[in-house]
Design an enzyme around this catalytic site. Sequence first.
Site, PDB file in Angstrom:
ATOM      1  CB  SER A 245      -4.086   2.716   3.303  1.00 39.60           C
ATOM      2  OG  SER A 245      -5.282   2.087   3.714  1.00 39.60           O
ATOM      3  CE  LYS A 246      -5.980   7.007  -3.316  1.00 41.37           C
ATOM      4  NZ  LYS A 246      -5.540   8.218  -2.609  1.00 41.37           N
TER       5      LYS A 246
END
Length: 482
Positions: A245-246
């Site tokens: 994820s980010k």
Amino acid sequence: MSSVRVRFAPSPTGELHVGGARTALFNWLFARKHKGVFILRFEDTDIERNRPELIEPIIESLRWLGLLWDEGPYFQSQRFSLYREWAERLLNEGKAYKCYCTPEELEQKRQRALAAKQKPLYDRRCRALSPQDEEKFMREGRQPALRLKIPESGTIIVNDAIRGQVEFDLAELDDFIILRSDGRPTYNFAVVVDDITMGITHVIRADEHLNNTPKQMLIYQAFGHPVPVFAHVPMVLAKDRSKLSKRHGATAVFEFRDRGILPEALVNYLARLGWSYGDQEIFSREELIEKFSLEAIHPSAAIFDEEKLLWVNQHHLKTSDPKRLGELVRPFLVKLGILSEAEAHAVPSEKLVQMVVLFRERARTLAELAEPARYLFTDNFSHDPEAVQKFLTPEKIPLLEGLAGALAAVEPFTATEIERATRAYLDSQGKTLKEIAQPCRVALTGRTTGAGLFETMELIGRERVIARLRRASLAQQPQASL
Ligand code: GLU
């Protein structure tokens, strides 16, 4: 002509990320390898989560990666009448039925099942409605949804090209909805109608859809249509084995582009993410097409390793056409604040090519490759204070100034001639190149590392070289800008 037809079917709910890009790539490689057809289809029926503004960027990301499609893009949102027609066909054949249960009734049943610690499955109340019941519901103004009649027991086996046989218990499924009461198809139904009508032979998609597959197989069965080959590609995880994820850094295709990763390097890296061919790491696009196979995709999750991506990128930087790289570097001159748009535009291609050839051995990204432009093409760079202190000592300054004088007459101002003149000057002073090389580099570039000194001088150009050598003493002052 092969009959292979595959599709990449993104839902426009987010940008194109590593996982999706890899799914697209595997489909594309499979199609190219088998001289088949690669289709792009947007699954944009989820009104709440859909973001139409993402469609263009997803298309752009695919183009940038060079994953061009042969058909499409198709949009599910434009195919509602088709789904309705196909659902009604099942209704007419007695393979689907109208369900008049209201959302409130269904929710109540769900809550009851949960309270009894049971899986909330539809109780098939409307599967055998009497005509009287049906009439009563219609009079009440209820809008029916359509549900698929599925066998109440037994198993369904997914023969997955990557995962092998995966068995599902039909008792865990219910007569699920295929068409909602408002006429919209459910996700699984739209996918199957599309895959059938688009003639899809191989469904290569993310692992997270494996649980949808038994339902989709039941829909194929209802239509009496053979199922395609399924290949569920394992997840891409971060190094800590959590979902990528980010917070793990860049994950979107555009972020990698903007950092100066080459498309062919990202393609190379993504292909190796879960697929392998012996221990080969570097592949050209053509080699990937030739060597790719679904069987060689590993059934376990792949780990995204940014260091390795940089390593792969570095390799492609070293082997790519310098002229092309020069042009790819140009926008980074602006992005990194080195030159204005107009200035960057005005840098002659040959200079960029020279820079690429000189510096690409060390650069891992186009951004790193653009960085030396600060001292090559502008005077707006800073001197590393430690380097200044260590190398620009008072006894070196006159030598550098003398060298400036010696270089004034060098013609042409090329690496070879610069070297000849430098050595001649040093001989005349009884000095060696070793004594002056680092001071000279620090005066010219502000740092101690870089490419070949004489090539660097050629690229900086006579005027700037002479000015910087003459003013080397100023670099000793704090904040000095030469
Ligand atoms: N639209 C799905 C997704 O974006 C893909 C479904 C499929 O490939 O069958 O995850």
